[in-house]
Design an enzyme around this catalytic site. Structure first.
Site, PDB file in Angstrom:
ATOM      1  CD  GLN A 212      -2.470   1.525   2.395  1.00  0.00           C
ATOM      2  OE1 GLN A 212      -2.279   1.081   4.128  1.00  0.00           O
ATOM      3  NE2 GLN A 212      -4.116   0.976   2.892  1.00  0.00           N
ATOM      4  N   GLY A 213       0.461   2.313  -0.501  1.00  0.00           N
ATOM      5  CA  GLY A 213       1.503   3.251  -1.143  1.00  0.00           C
ATOM      6  C   GLY A 213       0.533   4.750  -0.680  1.00  0.00           C
TER       7      GLY A 213
ATOM      8  CB  SER B 122       2.472   7.056   4.529  1.00  0.00           C
ATOM      9  OG  SER B 122       1.858   6.751   5.421  1.00  0.00           O
TER      10      SER B 122
ATOM     11  CD  GLU C 172      -5.464   0.396   5.415  1.00  0.00           C
ATOM     12  OE1 GLU C 172      -6.229   1.695   4.975  1.00  0.00           O
ATOM     13  OE2 GLU C 172      -4.514   0.530   6.045  1.00  0.00           O
TER      14      GLU C 172
ATOM     15  CG  ASN D  29      -7.820   4.698  17.019  1.00  0.00           C
ATOM     16  OD1 ASN D  29      -7.898   4.190  15.671  1.00  0.00           O
ATOM     17  ND2 ASN D  29      -7.455   3.590  17.844  1.00  0.00           N
ATOM     18  CD  GLU D  30      -5.210  10.526  17.898  1.00  0.00           C
ATOM     19  OE1 GLU D  30      -4.841   9.616  17.013  1.00  0.00           O
ATOM     20  OE2 GLU D  30      -4.113   9.707  19.512  1.00  0.00           O
TER      21      GLU D  30
END
Length: 375
Positions: free
Chosen positions: A124-125, A127, A244, A358-359
């Site tokens: 997965q690209g 970040s 995801e 989670n924020e």
């Protein structure tokens, strides 16, 4: 919601359990090491040979045409048998649902069978150094190459799970440099052996080496590897992040199995002060299963999960930490030794961060589910 399994479902469970009990390998090294990745790849191909690698896919793509309910059954049996973590998860559980929804018939025929057979291994690209959970801040770009009928991709992706070992990468690139934030993005499929790609692996906190930085220097990608249309990348990516954060990446079978192991550990250690936490962890794992069953019912009835996947992500990531913290306390000083619980604990600490922190998920729940004002 009818919670009774049909005779067909019971037969499916029996077949899956029998096969897994006879074939699951035990004691494989971590799939996030080079040695372990090779060993896990052999297991993934054995799954495919027996048509268990993607059970809910159509048979022509390598699946069994199993229902979503039967997929959940298989996941329960998979973890019950102590089977290894799937190194194909980014492809089969994240990218594939997106290809089923947005891919052309040609892309589905070309990509899905190779994915099911573990021939193409996807990373997965998302970040980038300046865009972690803020996916709309990606700056990697794609410039049109009309002469060759495609795009030239440049930029850097990082924190790419098993990127050091995978063969392909999917990700977002900016195709309209004037557009702001989530506009002007396009979803590309990139072979990691293409000219101009440099993959540099690096270690995680636990010492495993599967993470990678991926550098792209005018990498040519043909039009056929655009998924979902030019400048439509945000809409397509939201489907992937839904998978995801939701049930396909973290099915309840995994946490039910962890809760059973925790109960067994508690019986062996007999620490009265920790009984309530053990019981609560077991209850929470059951609750996650019931929540998932409700979501599956919605999907089967034709309703989209949407932002509710953020609830899944919050719940399973925090449940995983609580489960492992309780196990570490039960182990006492032994928790410092390398073992399944200590490695699981280290991995669980990443749960509230990856797949969107989670924020960020709490913001999604507040704004899109509860309708609270954005500040």
């Amino acid at each position: 919601m009818d919670l009774r399994w049909s005779a067909e479902d019971d037969a499916f469970r029996h077949e899956a359990r029998s096969w897994l009990e006879a074939h699951v390998p035990h004691g494989l090294p971590s799939g996030d090491t080079r040695e372990g990745f090779v060993a896990h790849l052999e297991w993934e191909r054995a799954l495919f040979a027996a048509r268990w690698s993607a059970v809910s896919w159509p048979e022509r793509f390598g699946g069994r045409d199993a229902s979503l309910w039967q997929w959940l059954i298989f996941e329960e049996e998979y973890y019950r048998a102590g089977a290894p973590q799937r190194i194909t998860q980014n492809g089969i559980f994240l990218l594939a649902p997106t290809i089923f929804e947005f891919g052309t018939p040609e892309q589905q025929e070309r990509l899905l069978p190779r994915m099911a057979a573990a021939q193409d291994l996807w990373a997965q690209g998302w970040s980038e150094p300046g865009a972690g959970s803020d996916l709309a801040a990606v700056s990697s770009r794609a410039v049109r190459d009309d002469e060759r009928g495609g795009w030239l991709l440049s930029g850097q992706k990082t924190w790419t799970t098993r990127g050091a070992f995978c063969t392909h990468l999917f990700g977002l690139f900016r195709t309209d440099l004037e557009a702001q934030r989530h506009h002007g993005l396009t979803y590309f499929l990139v072979p990691l052996d293409a000219p101009g790609v440099t993959v540099r692996g690096f270690e995680r906190l636990d010492g495993d080496e599967g993470f990678a930085e991926v550098f792209l220097d005018e990498v040519f990608v043909p039009d056929r590897d655009v998924l979902g249309g030019v400048n439509e990348g945000w809409r397509v990516a939201m489907a992937t992040t839904g998978s995801e954060r939701g049930l396909t990446l973290r099915s309840p079978g995994r946490f039910l199995r962890s809760a059973e192991r925790l109960v067994q550990l508690a019986k062996e250690r007999d620490e009265p002060a920790l009984r309530d936490r053990v019981v609560q962890s077991w209850i929470d794992a059951q609750a996650y299963q019931w929540f998932t069953l409700r979501q599956v019912t919605s999907i089967v009835d034709g309703r989209a999960v949407g932002a509710e996947s953020s609830l899944n992500k919050l719940f399973w990531s925090e449940l995983d930490v609580r489960l492992h913290e309780t196990a570490m306390d039960l182990l006492g000083e032994e928790a410092q030794l390398d073992g399944p619980w200590s490695r699981g604990f280290l991995f669980s600490l990443a749960g509230p961060i990856y797949a969107g922190t989670n924020e960020v998920q709490r913001n999604v729940v507040a704004e899109r589910l509860l309708g609270l004002p954005r500040r």
